[in-house]
Write a protein that holds these residues in place. Structure first.
Motif, mmCIF file in Angstrom:
data_model
loop_
_atom_site.group_PDB
_atom_site.id
_atom_site.type_symbol
_atom_site.label_atom_id
_atom_site.label_comp_id
_atom_site.label_asym_id
_atom_site.label_seq_id
_atom_site.Cartn_x
_atom_site.Cartn_y
_atom_site.Cartn_z
ATOM 1 N N THR A 263 -3.821 7.267 41.451
ATOM 2 C CA THR A 263 -5.168 7.130 42.013
ATOM 3 C C THR A 263 -5.954 8.378 41.590
ATOM 4 O O THR A 263 -5.422 9.237 40.896
ATOM 5 C CB THR A 263 -5.133 7.028 43.554
ATOM 6 N N ARG B 158 7.084 4.077 49.826
ATOM 7 C CA ARG B 158 7.597 5.163 48.997
ATOM 8 C C ARG B 158 9.067 5.397 49.300
ATOM 9 O O ARG B 158 9.594 4.940 50.310
ATOM 10 C CB ARG B 158 6.797 6.448 49.243
ATOM 11 N N ARG C 258 7.623 6.328 53.574
ATOM 12 C CA ARG C 258 6.215 6.334 53.937
ATOM 13 C C ARG C 258 5.472 5.140 53.332
ATOM 14 O O ARG C 258 5.730 4.755 52.204
ATOM 15 C CB ARG C 258 5.605 7.629 53.402
ATOM 16 N N GLU D 30 2.057 3.524 51.900
ATOM 17 C CA GLU D 30 0.757 3.933 51.346
ATOM 18 C C GLU D 30 -0.061 2.691 51.044
ATOM 19 O O GLU D 30 0.477 1.671 50.614
ATOM 20 C CB GLU D 30 0.941 4.688 50.020
ATOM 21 N N LYS D 31 -1.374 2.821 51.238
ATOM 22 C CA LYS D 31 -2.274 1.717 50.902
ATOM 23 C C LYS D 31 -3.134 2.147 49.715
ATOM 24 O O LYS D 31 -3.769 3.191 49.779
ATOM 25 C CB LYS D 31 -3.145 1.425 52.120
ATOM 26 N N VAL D 32 -3.134 1.348 48.634
ATOM 27 C CA VAL D 32 -3.909 1.729 47.449
ATOM 28 C C VAL D 32 -5.058 0.748 47.261
ATOM 29 O O VAL D 32 -4.843 -0.438 47.019
ATOM 30 C CB VAL D 32 -3.035 1.703 46.170
#
Ligand code: BTN
Length: 326
Positions: free
Chosen positions: A288, A310, A314, A316-318
Protein backbone atom coordinates in the motif's frame (compact mmCIF):
# COMPACT_ATOMS: atom_id res chain seq x y z
CA UNK A 1 -15.01 -33.22 -38.74
CA UNK A 2 -17.79 -35.46 -40.06
CA UNK A 3 -19.74 -34.72 -43.24
CA UNK A 4 -22.90 -33.49 -41.55
CA UNK A 5 -20.93 -31.19 -39.23
CA UNK A 6 -19.22 -29.75 -42.31
CA UNK A 7 -22.61 -29.17 -43.94
CA UNK A 8 -23.85 -27.35 -40.83
CA UNK A 9 -20.76 -25.15 -41.06
CA UNK A 10 -21.50 -24.40 -44.74
CA UNK A 11 -25.06 -23.35 -43.88
CA UNK A 12 -23.79 -21.01 -41.16
CA UNK A 13 -21.06 -19.61 -43.42
CA UNK A 14 -23.48 -18.72 -46.16
CA UNK A 15 -26.03 -17.09 -43.84
CA UNK A 16 -25.96 -13.36 -43.11
CA UNK A 17 -28.48 -13.67 -40.30
CA UNK A 18 -28.93 -16.21 -37.51
CA UNK A 19 -30.21 -19.63 -38.63
CA UNK A 20 -32.77 -21.51 -36.55
CA UNK A 21 -32.43 -25.15 -35.46
CA UNK A 22 -35.53 -25.92 -37.56
CA UNK A 23 -33.95 -24.45 -40.70
CA UNK A 24 -30.76 -26.47 -40.24
CA UNK A 25 -32.62 -29.68 -39.52
CA UNK A 26 -34.94 -29.19 -42.54
CA UNK A 27 -32.07 -28.38 -44.93
CA UNK A 28 -30.02 -31.41 -43.91
CA UNK A 29 -32.91 -33.71 -43.08
CA UNK A 30 -31.54 -34.43 -39.62
CA UNK A 31 -33.42 -34.36 -36.32
CA UNK A 32 -33.41 -30.99 -34.54
CA UNK A 33 -32.01 -32.71 -31.48
CA UNK A 34 -28.72 -33.49 -33.25
CA UNK A 35 -28.09 -29.91 -34.42
CA UNK A 36 -26.71 -28.91 -31.01
CA UNK A 37 -24.21 -31.79 -31.19
CA UNK A 38 -22.82 -30.57 -34.52
CA UNK A 39 -22.65 -27.00 -33.23
CA UNK A 40 -20.72 -28.29 -30.19
CA UNK A 41 -18.19 -30.03 -32.49
CA UNK A 42 -17.78 -26.83 -34.52
CA UNK A 43 -17.20 -24.78 -31.37
CA UNK A 44 -14.64 -27.33 -30.19
CA UNK A 45 -12.90 -26.93 -33.55
CA UNK A 46 -12.53 -23.19 -32.80
CA UNK A 47 -15.57 -21.69 -34.58
CA UNK A 48 -17.22 -18.83 -32.73
CA UNK A 49 -20.96 -19.51 -32.91
CA UNK A 50 -23.45 -17.28 -31.13
CA UNK A 51 -26.84 -18.57 -30.08
CA UNK A 52 -29.87 -16.50 -29.25
CA UNK A 53 -33.20 -17.95 -28.28
CA UNK A 54 -35.76 -17.14 -30.95
CA UNK A 55 -33.33 -16.27 -33.73
CA UNK A 56 -30.84 -19.16 -33.75
CA UNK A 57 -27.17 -19.69 -34.55
CA UNK A 58 -24.83 -17.11 -36.03
CA UNK A 59 -21.28 -17.82 -37.10
CA UNK A 60 -19.00 -14.92 -36.21
CA UNK A 61 -15.74 -14.91 -38.07
CA UNK A 62 -12.42 -14.46 -36.30
CA UNK A 63 -10.53 -11.15 -36.20
CA UNK A 64 -12.35 -8.33 -37.92
CA UNK A 65 -12.89 -4.77 -36.82
CA UNK A 66 -14.71 -3.57 -33.77
CA UNK A 67 -16.81 -1.00 -35.62
CA UNK A 68 -20.39 -0.13 -34.60
CA UNK A 69 -21.68 -2.24 -37.52
CA UNK A 70 -19.81 -5.31 -36.26
CA UNK A 71 -20.83 -4.68 -32.63
CA UNK A 72 -24.49 -4.24 -33.52
CA UNK A 73 -24.60 -7.65 -35.22
CA UNK A 74 -24.48 -9.48 -31.89
CA UNK A 75 -25.50 -6.76 -29.41
CA UNK A 76 -28.29 -8.04 -27.16
CA UNK A 77 -28.42 -5.33 -24.49
CA UNK A 78 -31.14 -2.78 -23.82
CA UNK A 79 -28.86 0.08 -22.72
CA UNK A 80 -25.15 -0.79 -22.57
CA UNK A 81 -23.44 -0.05 -25.88
CA UNK A 82 -26.67 0.97 -27.64
CA UNK A 83 -24.90 4.24 -28.55
CA UNK A 84 -21.34 3.75 -29.83
CA UNK A 85 -18.56 6.27 -30.51
CA UNK A 86 -15.90 4.50 -32.55
CA UNK A 87 -12.32 5.67 -33.20
CA UNK A 88 -9.40 4.18 -35.12
CA UNK A 89 -6.91 5.61 -32.64
CA UNK A 90 -7.19 7.72 -29.48
CA UNK A 91 -4.87 8.71 -26.62
CA UNK A 92 -7.17 6.96 -24.15
CA UNK A 93 -10.84 6.04 -24.49
CA UNK A 94 -11.27 7.35 -20.93
CA UNK A 95 -10.00 10.82 -21.99
CA UNK A 96 -12.26 10.80 -25.03
CA UNK A 97 -15.23 9.72 -22.88
CA UNK A 98 -14.43 12.48 -20.37
CA UNK A 99 -14.41 15.07 -23.15
CA UNK A 100 -17.75 13.75 -24.47
CA UNK A 101 -19.22 14.03 -20.96
CA UNK A 102 -18.09 17.65 -20.66
CA UNK A 103 -19.48 18.59 -24.06
CA UNK A 104 -22.79 16.75 -23.72
CA UNK A 105 -25.33 15.93 -21.02
CA UNK A 106 -23.99 12.89 -19.08
CA UNK A 107 -27.53 11.79 -18.16
CA UNK A 108 -28.32 11.35 -21.87
CA UNK A 109 -25.08 9.42 -22.39
CA UNK A 110 -25.80 6.58 -19.93
CA UNK A 111 -24.69 3.32 -21.57
CA UNK A 112 -22.68 5.02 -24.36
CA UNK A 113 -19.62 3.04 -25.39
CA UNK A 114 -16.44 4.74 -26.52
CA UNK A 115 -14.28 2.20 -28.33
CA UNK A 116 -10.99 2.38 -30.23
CA UNK A 117 -8.81 0.04 -32.27
CA UNK A 118 -5.71 1.32 -30.46
CA UNK A 119 -4.71 3.74 -27.72
CA UNK A 120 -1.50 5.73 -27.79
CA UNK A 121 -1.67 6.89 -24.16
CA UNK A 122 -3.71 4.18 -22.44
CA UNK A 123 -3.37 4.10 -18.67
CA UNK A 124 -4.33 1.80 -15.85
CA UNK A 125 -4.64 1.77 -12.07
CA UNK A 126 -2.11 3.77 -10.07
CA UNK A 127 -1.47 5.91 -13.19
CA UNK A 128 0.50 3.10 -14.85
CA UNK A 129 0.81 2.97 -18.63
CA UNK A 130 -1.51 0.47 -20.30
CA UNK A 131 -0.03 -0.79 -23.56
CA UNK A 132 -2.89 -0.88 -26.06
CA UNK A 133 -1.85 -2.08 -29.53
CA UNK A 134 -4.27 -3.09 -32.30
CA UNK A 135 -6.04 -6.37 -31.58
CA UNK A 136 -7.25 -5.51 -28.08
CA UNK A 137 -10.61 -4.30 -26.85
CA UNK A 138 -10.09 -0.78 -25.52
CA UNK A 139 -13.34 0.78 -24.43
CA UNK A 140 -14.96 3.11 -21.90
CA UNK A 141 -18.57 2.85 -20.89
CA UNK A 142 -20.24 6.07 -19.78
CA UNK A 143 -22.58 5.50 -16.84
CA UNK A 144 -24.87 7.76 -14.84
CA UNK A 145 -25.25 5.52 -11.80
CA UNK A 146 -28.19 5.66 -9.46
CA UNK A 147 -26.46 3.62 -6.75
CA UNK A 148 -24.93 5.48 -3.75
CA UNK A 149 -21.38 6.81 -4.09
CA UNK A 150 -19.99 4.54 -1.37
CA UNK A 151 -21.15 1.45 -3.29
CA UNK A 152 -19.84 2.42 -6.71
CA UNK A 153 -16.89 -0.01 -6.37
CA UNK A 154 -19.50 -2.71 -7.03
CA UNK A 155 -19.69 -1.51 -10.64
CA UNK A 156 -16.07 -2.57 -11.18
CA UNK A 157 -16.76 -5.88 -9.47
CA UNK A 158 -19.74 -6.44 -11.78
CA UNK A 159 -17.57 -5.57 -14.79
CA UNK A 160 -14.77 -7.97 -13.76
CA UNK A 161 -17.39 -10.69 -13.37
CA UNK A 162 -18.82 -9.86 -16.79
CA UNK A 163 -15.42 -10.22 -18.46
CA UNK A 164 -14.52 -13.43 -16.61
CA UNK A 165 -17.94 -14.97 -17.36
CA UNK A 166 -17.81 -13.96 -21.03
CA UNK A 167 -14.36 -15.53 -21.48
CA UNK A 168 -15.46 -18.68 -19.67
CA UNK A 169 -18.75 -19.02 -21.58
CA UNK A 170 -17.44 -18.24 -25.05
CA UNK A 171 -14.09 -19.98 -25.02
CA UNK A 172 -14.24 -22.35 -22.08
CA UNK A 173 -11.11 -20.74 -20.60
CA UNK A 174 -10.84 -20.69 -16.80
CA UNK A 175 -10.79 -16.92 -16.28
CA UNK A 176 -10.67 -15.78 -12.64
CA UNK A 177 -10.49 -12.42 -10.85
CA UNK A 178 -7.45 -11.20 -8.96
CA UNK A 179 -8.11 -8.51 -6.38
CA UNK A 180 -9.01 -5.78 -6.92
CA UNK A 181 -10.45 -6.36 -10.39
CA UNK A 182 -7.93 -7.86 -12.80
CA UNK A 183 -9.03 -10.79 -14.93
CA UNK A 184 -6.52 -13.62 -15.19
CA UNK A 185 -6.20 -16.81 -17.19
CA UNK A 186 -3.87 -19.09 -15.24
CA UNK A 187 -1.22 -16.85 -13.72
CA UNK A 188 -1.35 -14.22 -16.48
CA UNK A 189 -3.45 -11.08 -16.71
CA UNK A 190 -5.80 -10.84 -19.68
CA UNK A 191 -7.95 -7.82 -18.77
CA UNK A 192 -8.06 -4.80 -16.49
CA UNK A 193 -10.60 -2.22 -15.41
CA UNK A 194 -10.34 1.40 -14.46
CA UNK A 195 -13.14 3.48 -12.99
CA UNK A 196 -13.10 7.27 -13.05
CA UNK A 197 -15.73 9.32 -11.28
CA UNK A 198 -16.90 12.87 -11.60
CA UNK A 199 -18.75 13.84 -8.42
CA UNK A 200 -20.12 16.90 -6.68
CA UNK A 201 -20.67 15.97 -3.05
CA UNK A 202 -22.97 12.96 -3.03
CA UNK A 203 -24.01 13.62 -6.61
CA UNK A 204 -22.33 11.55 -9.33
CA UNK A 205 -22.13 13.50 -12.59
CA UNK A 206 -20.84 10.46 -14.42
CA UNK A 207 -18.77 7.33 -14.04
CA UNK A 208 -16.37 6.08 -16.71
CA UNK A 209 -15.76 2.37 -16.76
CA UNK A 210 -12.53 1.75 -18.69
CA UNK A 211 -12.32 -1.78 -20.06
CA UNK A 212 -9.10 -3.23 -21.45
CA UNK A 213 -9.10 -6.81 -22.79
CA UNK A 214 -6.09 -8.34 -24.54
CA UNK A 215 -8.36 -10.19 -26.96
CA UNK A 216 -6.29 -10.63 -30.13
CA UNK A 217 -3.17 -8.90 -28.85
CA UNK A 218 -0.04 -10.44 -30.28
CA UNK A 219 2.18 -10.86 -27.21
CA UNK A 220 5.25 -9.95 -29.26
CA UNK A 221 3.76 -6.44 -29.63
CA UNK A 222 4.18 -5.95 -25.87
CA UNK A 223 7.34 -4.84 -24.05
CA UNK A 224 9.48 -7.83 -22.89
CA UNK A 225 8.60 -7.46 -19.18
CA UNK A 226 4.86 -7.62 -19.96
CA UNK A 227 5.31 -10.66 -22.20
CA UNK A 228 6.06 -12.68 -19.05
CA UNK A 229 2.99 -11.62 -17.09
CA UNK A 230 0.29 -10.95 -19.67
CA UNK A 231 -1.71 -13.20 -21.97
CA UNK A 232 -4.35 -12.68 -24.63
CA UNK A 233 -7.40 -14.75 -25.52
CA UNK A 234 -5.77 -15.38 -28.90
CA UNK A 235 -2.55 -16.62 -27.28
CA UNK A 236 -4.55 -19.00 -25.06
CA UNK A 237 -6.69 -20.42 -27.88
CA UNK A 238 -4.14 -20.39 -30.68
CA UNK A 239 -6.50 -18.49 -33.00
CA UNK A 240 -8.08 -15.05 -33.32
CA UNK A 241 -11.46 -14.38 -31.79
CA UNK A 242 -14.21 -12.06 -32.96
CA UNK A 243 -13.63 -9.04 -30.72
CA UNK A 244 -17.02 -7.48 -31.44
CA UNK A 245 -18.80 -10.62 -30.30
CA UNK A 246 -16.62 -10.90 -27.16
CA UNK A 247 -17.39 -7.27 -26.37
CA UNK A 248 -21.15 -7.70 -26.84
CA UNK A 249 -21.11 -10.75 -24.55
CA UNK A 250 -19.26 -8.71 -21.92
CA UNK A 251 -21.82 -5.89 -22.28
CA UNK A 252 -24.72 -8.33 -21.90
CA UNK A 253 -23.17 -9.97 -18.82
CA UNK A 254 -22.43 -6.52 -17.38
CA UNK A 255 -25.92 -5.17 -18.03
CA UNK A 256 -27.64 -7.99 -16.14
CA UNK A 257 -25.38 -7.45 -13.11
CA UNK A 258 -25.74 -3.67 -13.30
CA UNK A 259 -29.53 -4.08 -13.16
CA UNK A 260 -29.13 -6.17 -9.99
CA UNK A 261 -27.06 -3.36 -8.44
CA UNK A 262 -29.60 -0.73 -9.49
CA UNK A 263 -32.33 -2.73 -7.76
CA UNK A 264 -30.35 -2.31 -4.52
CA UNK A 265 -29.18 -5.93 -4.34
CA UNK A 266 -25.44 -6.01 -3.66
CA UNK A 267 -24.95 -9.44 -2.09
CA UNK A 268 -25.33 -11.51 -5.30
CA UNK A 269 -22.48 -9.55 -6.91
CA UNK A 270 -20.16 -9.90 -3.90
CA UNK A 271 -21.01 -13.62 -3.61
CA UNK A 272 -20.36 -14.27 -7.30
CA UNK A 273 -17.13 -12.26 -7.15
CA UNK A 274 -15.94 -14.46 -4.28
CA UNK A 275 -16.79 -17.60 -6.25
CA UNK A 276 -14.61 -16.45 -9.18
CA UNK A 277 -11.78 -15.01 -7.09
CA UNK A 278 -8.27 -16.36 -7.47
CA UNK A 279 -7.10 -14.21 -4.54
CA UNK A 280 -9.26 -15.51 -1.69
CA UNK A 281 -7.52 -18.26 0.32
CA UNK A 282 -4.19 -17.44 -1.38
CA UNK A 283 -0.99 -16.27 0.20
CA UNK A 284 -0.32 -12.72 -0.98
CA UNK A 285 2.08 -9.84 -0.61
CA UNK A 286 0.38 -6.47 -0.28
CA UNK A 287 1.91 -3.10 -1.03
CA UNK A 288 0.00 0.00 0.00
CA UNK A 289 1.12 3.65 0.07
CA UNK A 290 2.30 3.13 3.65
CA UNK A 291 3.55 -0.45 4.00
CA UNK A 292 4.25 -3.85 2.52
CA UNK A 293 3.26 -7.11 4.22
CA UNK A 294 2.38 -10.74 3.60
CA UNK A 295 -0.48 -12.93 4.71
CA UNK A 296 -3.46 -14.97 3.58
CA UNK A 297 -6.39 -13.26 1.83
CA UNK A 298 -9.41 -14.45 3.79
CA UNK A 299 -12.30 -12.28 2.61
CA UNK A 300 -13.48 -9.10 0.93
CA UNK A 301 -15.80 -6.79 2.80
CA UNK A 302 -18.94 -4.90 1.74
CA UNK A 303 -16.75 -2.12 0.30
CA UNK A 304 -14.53 -4.33 -1.83
CA UNK A 305 -11.64 -4.10 0.66
CA UNK A 306 -9.42 -7.19 0.91
CA UNK A 307 -9.11 -8.76 4.36
CA UNK A 308 -5.73 -10.30 5.13
CA UNK A 309 -4.67 -12.53 8.05
CA UNK A 310 -1.01 -11.79 8.69
CA UNK A 311 1.35 -14.48 10.02
CA UNK A 312 1.21 -12.89 13.49
CA UNK A 313 -2.56 -13.37 13.45
CA UNK A 314 -3.32 -9.70 12.93
CA UNK A 315 -6.18 -8.87 10.56
CA UNK A 316 -5.57 -6.09 8.02
CA UNK A 317 -8.04 -4.41 5.70
CA UNK A 318 -6.68 -3.18 2.35
CA UNK A 319 -8.77 -0.64 0.51
CA UNK A 320 -6.27 0.25 -2.23
CA UNK A 321 -2.93 -1.19 -3.15
CA UNK A 322 -1.06 -3.80 -5.11
CA UNK A 323 -1.60 -7.47 -4.46
CA UNK A 324 0.96 -10.07 -5.53
CA UNK A 325 0.21 -13.77 -5.28
CA UNK A 326 3.06 -15.72 -3.65
C1 BTN B 1 -5.50 -1.81 -14.90
O1 BTN B 1 -5.54 -3.03 -14.83
O2 BTN B 1 -4.57 -1.16 -14.40
C2 BTN B 1 -6.63 -1.10 -15.61
C3 BTN B 1 -6.44 -1.05 -17.09
C4 BTN B 1 -7.57 -0.33 -17.80
C5 BTN B 1 -7.30 -0.15 -19.28
C6 BTN B 1 -8.46 0.42 -20.01
S1 BTN B 1 -8.29 0.30 -21.75
C7 BTN B 1 -9.65 1.35 -21.99
C8 BTN B 1 -9.55 2.44 -20.96
N1 BTN B 1 -8.69 3.50 -21.43
C9 BTN B 1 -7.56 3.60 -20.71
O3 BTN B 1 -6.66 4.43 -20.93
N2 BTN B 1 -7.58 2.71 -19.73
C10 BTN B 1 -8.76 1.89 -19.75
Amino acid sequence: MNDVTEKVLKILESAEDPVTVEEISAKLDIPGSSVARHIKSLREAGHDIEFSRGSGYLLVSGGGAITPEEIEKTLKTAVMGREIRYYESVGSTNWTARKICTDEDPAALHGTLVVAEEQTGGFGRMGRAWVSPKGGIWASLILKPTIPVDSLFLITMAAALAIARAIRRKYDLGALIKWPNDVFIGDRKVAGLLVELSTEGENVNYCLLGIGIDANVDLSDLPPDLQKTVTSVMAELGHEVNRASLLTTVLKEFESRYQILESGEYDPIVREWKSLSRTLDSRVSIRTMRKTFEGVAIDIDQHGALIIRRDNGRIEKVVAGDCMHL
